[in-house]
Structures are given as structure tokens and as C-alpha cells.
Scaffold this motif. Structure first.
Motif, PDB file in Angstrom:
ATOM      1  N   LEU A 152      -0.071  -1.645 -11.098  1.00 32.57           N
ATOM      2  CA  LEU A 152       1.131  -2.272 -10.532  1.00 32.57           C
ATOM      3  C   LEU A 152       2.266  -2.298 -11.563  1.00 32.57           C
ATOM      4  N   GLY A 153       1.926  -2.739 -12.755  1.00 32.73           N
ATOM      5  CA  GLY A 153       2.916  -2.809 -13.823  1.00 32.73           C
ATOM      6  C   GLY A 153       3.508  -1.448 -14.138  1.00 32.73           C
ATOM      7  N   SER A 154       2.645  -0.442 -14.155  1.00 33.63           N
ATOM      8  CA  SER A 154       3.108   0.919 -14.464  1.00 33.63           C
ATOM      9  C   SER A 154       4.063   1.416 -13.389  1.00 33.63           C
ATOM     10  N   ILE A 199       5.892  -0.398 -11.317  1.00 33.95           N
ATOM     11  CA  ILE A 199       7.157  -1.136 -11.378  1.00 33.95           C
ATOM     12  C   ILE A 199       8.005  -0.649 -12.532  1.00 33.95           C
ATOM     13  N   PHE A 200       7.360  -0.494 -13.681  1.00 35.84           N
ATOM     14  CA  PHE A 200       8.105  -0.071 -14.851  1.00 35.84           C
ATOM     15  C   PHE A 200       8.667   1.334 -14.657  1.00 35.84           C
ATOM     16  N   CYS A 242       9.744   2.689 -11.942  1.00 34.82           N
ATOM     17  CA  CYS A 242      10.792   2.808 -10.926  1.00 34.82           C
ATOM     18  C   CYS A 242      12.156   2.454 -11.516  1.00 34.82           C
ATOM     19  N   ALA A 243      13.129   3.303 -11.279  1.00 38.94           N
ATOM     20  CA  ALA A 243      14.484   2.992 -11.717  1.00 38.94           C
ATOM     21  C   ALA A 243      15.083   1.970 -10.756  1.00 38.94           C
ATOM     22  N   PHE A 247       1.377  -3.649 -21.635  1.00 37.00           N
ATOM     23  CA  PHE A 247       2.453  -4.424 -21.012  1.00 37.00           C
ATOM     24  C   PHE A 247       3.495  -4.833 -22.045  1.00 37.00           C
ATOM     25  N   MET A 255       5.797  -2.073 -22.669  1.00 37.42           N
ATOM     26  CA  MET A 255       6.760  -1.898 -21.592  1.00 37.42           C
ATOM     27  C   MET A 255       7.961  -2.817 -21.787  1.00 37.42           C
ATOM     28  N   TYR A 261       7.345  -8.350 -17.550  1.00 37.67           N
ATOM     29  CA  TYR A 261       6.614  -8.132 -16.311  1.00 37.67           C
ATOM     30  C   TYR A 261       5.331  -8.948 -16.204  1.00 37.67           C
ATOM     31  N   GLN A 320      11.185  -5.172  -9.820  1.00 35.44           N
ATOM     32  CA  GLN A 320      11.809  -4.360  -8.768  1.00 35.44           C
ATOM     33  C   GLN A 320      10.929  -3.168  -8.446  1.00 35.44           C
ATOM     34  N   LEU A 321      10.956  -2.803  -7.199  1.00 34.87           N
ATOM     35  CA  LEU A 321      10.250  -1.603  -6.749  1.00 34.87           C
ATOM     36  C   LEU A 321      11.277  -0.845  -5.902  1.00 34.87           C
ATOM     37  N   TYR A 342       3.052 -10.552  -8.330  1.00 34.26           N
ATOM     38  CA  TYR A 342       1.588 -10.492  -8.371  1.00 34.26           C
ATOM     39  C   TYR A 342       1.020 -11.601  -9.262  1.00 34.26           C
TER      40      TYR A 342
END
Lengths: 86, 383
Positions: A14-16, A18-19, A21-22, B15, B18, B106, B163-164, B171
């Protein structure tokens, strides 16, 4: 133990995602005022910026980030707006 | 265990990486204010009720102080106490006490006692100045025997959001003591019930749970969530029950929309909880009762609020109409079983953004019992 591993891997994926996505310009350009209106009313009435002082908005913002699972960017922008309008 | 530790460490480092790559460098973090900040917040409420065939009564009343302590930009502590006078007794409880550490933008880790991220009612809507009604829906309160799903956990949680594209996702995943199953022969009235205040875990198995929320629209007006928890709930060493597990799931929905044609805000919330406990071979019960049953419970509610917040009249803009329907089904053959329905019509008046007077008319039906209808009034105040 398998369940724990599955959860951890899921979080990582999930984190990957999200990260990776621009953030679209429409979202990136949102002001703190707009985010304040959009996010607070998901659960309760929108508070006035004068409700708390500048220092306390930072604390309240952190609390709300946890309660409502706001993104870090949303929290920062909303807190900045509330502090600047105080 | 070593493999698990390695996986967790790898995840945390990933994480953290990131977060730093997105510009939140360690230097920038420390340049922000790092002074300790303490805030006492919370809510209180006072009420009155008059139900058919019952005495009128002032109460329940309560005071829930919330202590928020921001030690630094990464370290945060929050705690809520519950002090409530209801049903002739004074209840005192630690709702939550959680220490949070931000791992990156995140993800953060929390440890201690925290509200169960099981749907949204518990985490977000339970305070009296946020809940549009004088009480929680069926299955969502703290009373023993009427909880369908967990309310709080003692353990460790990981949570975050991001954001997606134009959408958003959030989550939470956690590991906790989880519930325990009542199998005590001296307590046959509660046999087969799950107790969620499992302060001293009754076995080595830990509950695993979490929630994923998805906000598809760019204005965050819609959120759909899925939650779950699995755990072994029987006492360790009790050969009859030690392998009994429980599975719990919840679906939730939140929708807020401005209705321009009636100058009003519409607020819709809904949640469905389902709880399944593996069937036991035999429970200790009172003579003449069934010794086992399908131990499944469910509850749900849907509520609507309509507030004409954009009309040019100061009185009407502070009024809010609310309606809620809720249902709870507990195992029929259990001593604590039953089928309950509830409809509530509410009229609220907002004295300020965080203070509300509520007037509810509530209709309760229970299979095999008399209806219980009446009015409930409450003044809720957030501070």
C-alpha cells in the motif's frame, strides 16, 4: 504468524503504491482553507480558526490526523491555514 | 520470529526512506518547533429521558477529558478518560492512552490502549457533540453483552494515509490482546459472550486486525471502509475452548454533500458489523438450555442528518433533522441472545459549532418483548 506477515506485506505494498503515485495538480493546489472545509465536516461542524491559539492548533491537527486518518500534507496545510487566520 | 523481526525492520526502514525522499528531511523536521505542547480537550454531556412505562429520569451524564501532548514533531501522546453516571452507577474507564511515533509521512506507530479501528463510529463519531443522537446505535455501545465488535484494543497499531491520484486511501493494521470468550461455569448468564476488555490476555494468541478506507472523490465527500479482526478467544489450557477463534468484519460508509436546492448539508453514515465465534462442542449452561449454538452476531445502522446551514435565518440554520435506524441480532439460543430493532427521529439545535441540544424520539422493538418508546434529551458539549 502468517497473518502478521501478510499484514506487513500488505502495508508495504500500500505504501509503495501511494508513494509511487504522482499527486495531480488539482489536489496539490488545494489550499488549507479548502481542505479545512472538506475534511472537518466529514465528522463534525467546521471549527472557527479562533477556537484555539496557534500553538494548540498544531496539537489539535496532530490529534485529528490520527482520528480521521488525514494525510500529512492535509494536516500541515490545514494547521497552517488555521494558524495564519488566528 | 527472527524472520518476522527482519520483515518489520525492513518495512520500517523502507517507509522511513520514502518520507525522506519526499522532502521531509531530518534537518527540516528538527527545524520545526519541538517545544512540548499540552492541551486538555474533550467533551461532556447531560441528559433526560422519559420512556413508556418507566420513570422519567435525568441522565446519563458524563465527562470525557482528552489529554493531548505533543512532545516533538514525531512524538505524540493522547488519552481519553470516561467518567459517566448511567444506570444508577458511576463508570470510570480509560477509553484510550496511546503513544504515537511518526515513522514517516505515510506511517506512524502507536502503542498502548487505542480505539479499535473497526468501522468509523467508534473512532470518530462516539463523542456526544459529534454523535447526532443521544445514544450510540444498537451494538455500538460499551454495555457488556450488547457489543458487536471491538471498541478498544491494547496493543500496537500502524496507521497512515496518502493520495492515490485524485482519490485518497487510509489504513490501519494492529496486533492486540483481542477478546476473550466467557466459558466460566459460574457465569452461565454470559456463556459464549465475547469480552473485549481483555486487559490480561487469556492466551498467547494475539488478535490481528485493521481497516482500509478509500475516498474516491477528490473533495473527500465519500469514504468507504472495510475492517476486520481475527483472534483465538478461548482460555489457554482449556482443552474444550482453547482452539475457538473469532472472526469479525465491518463495512462502513460516510457521505457528506451540500444540497444547493434546499441550502442544506446532507450527512449520511452507515456501518455493518458481523461477528462469528467458532461453534463450541458444549458450553456450561443452566439446566434445560441448549448446550451449544451458532455463535454469530450482527448489528448495523444507517443515519441521515439534514441541516439547512445556508439559509438566511439564524434560527433555522442551526437546526438539524436526523434519522437513524439500527438493528442488532444476537444468538437466539444464548441467554443473552435476542433480536432488536431501533428507529430514532431527532431534532437538534446547534448552539455553536461544538455545542448541541438534541431531542430524540426513539422506538425500540425486541422479539418476544414489549416495545419501548420514548423521548431522550441531551446537551452535548465539546471543548
Amino acid at each position: 504468524m502468517k497473518k502478521i506477515k501478510t499484514l506487513i506485506i500488505l502495508l508495504f505494498v500500500l505504501g509503495s503504491v501511494i508513494f509511487g503515485c504522482a499527486t495531480p495538480k488539482l489536489i496539490a493546489d488545494k489550499s488549507g482553507a479548502q481542505l479545512w472545509g472538506e475534511n472537518c465536516q466529514r465528522c463534525h461542524n467546521v471549527p472557527s480558526p479562533t477556537t484555539f491559539g496557534k500553538e494548540n492548533w498544531e496539537v489539535v491537527g496532530t490529534h485529528m490526523k490520527i482520528r480521521a486518518n488525514l494525510t500529512e500534507t492535509e494536516k500541515d496545510k490545514v494547521v497552517e491555514f488555521l494558524q495564519s487566520s488566528n | 520470529m527472527k524472520k518476522l523481526s527482519f520483515t518489520i525492520l525492513t518495512l520500517l526502514f523502507a517507509f522511513n526512506g520514502m518520507g525522506q525522499n519526499t522532502g521531509q528531511t531530518a534537518t527540516q523536521e528538527t527545524q520545526k518547533s519541538s517545544d512540548t505542547k499540552l492541551l486538555v480537550s474533550g467533551f461532556g454531556f447531560a441528559g433526560y429521558s422519559k420512556m413508556d412505562k418507566e420513570n422519567s429520569n435525568f441522565g446519563p451524564t458524563g465527562f470525557n477529558p482528552i489529554f493531548l501532548w505533543k512532545k516533538s514533531d514525531k512524538l505524540f501522546f493522547e488519552s481519553e478518560l470516561m467518567i459517566e453516571i448511567t444506570d444508577g452507577t458511576t463508570k470510570f474507564d480509560l477509553e484510550y492512552a496511546t503513544l504515537h511515533y511518526k515513522l514517516c509521512k505515510y506511517l506512524e506507530i502507536g502503542a498502548g490502549k487505542f480505539l479499535s479501528p473497526f468501522g468509523i463510529f467508534n473512532e470518530r463519531i462516539h463523542p456526544s457533540w459529534i454523535n447526532k443522537f443521544t445514544d450510540p446505535p444498537l451494538g455500538f455501545n460499551h454495555d457488556i453483552g450488547t457489543m458487536v465488535g471491538p471498541m478498544a484494543e491494547i496493543g500496537v497499531e500502524f496507521r497512515g494515509g496518502g493520495q492515490l491520484g485524485k482519490s485518497k486511501i487510509n489504513y490501519v493494521a494492529y496486533i492486540s490482546n483481542g477478546p476473550n470468550l466467557v466459558t466460566d461455569p459460574s457465569n452461565t448468564m454470559m456463556t459464549g459472550m465475547l469480552m473485549f476488555e481483555n486487559i490480561n490476555d487469556n492466551n498467547d494468541n494475539k488478535a490481528i486486525g485493521g481497516r482500509i478506507g478509500f475516498l474516491p472523490l477528490s473533495n473527500s465527500s465519500v469514504e468507504i471502509g472495510v475492517s476486520g479482526q481475527v483472534a483465538k478467544v478461548g482460555d489457554k489450557g482449556n482443552v474444550l475452548y482453547q482452539n475457538i477463534g473469532a472472526q469479525m468484519y465491518a463495512l462502513d460508509l460516510s457521505y457528506c454533500h451540500k444540497l444547493n436546492f434546499i441550502k442544506s448539508n446532507l450527512d449520511v453514515k452507515a456501518q455493518y458489523n458481523m461477528m462469528n465465534v467458532d461453534k463450541a462442542e458444549s458450553y456450561p449452561v443452566m439446566s434445560g438450555m441448549d448446550t451449544t449454538w451458532d455463535n454469530k452476531s450482527q448489528s448495523y445502522y444507517i443515519q441521515l442528518g439534514l441541516r439547512p446551514a445556508f439559509v438566511n435565518n439564524n434560527f433555522f440554520k442551526n437546526l438539524e433533522l436526523a434519522f437513524r435506524y439500527s438493528s442488532m441480532t444476537l444468538p437466539e439460543k444464548a441467554m443473552w441472545g435476542g433480536d432488536f430493532k431501533q428507529s430514532t427521529v431527532g431534532l437538534n439545535y446547534w448552539l455553536s459549532w461544538h455545542s448541541v441540544l438534541k431531542l430524540d424520539y426513539q422506538m425500540n422493538t425486541q422479539k418476544g418483548a414489549d416495545n419501548r418508546n420514548g423521548i431522550q434529551i441531551q446537551w452535548g458539549l465539546g471543548f
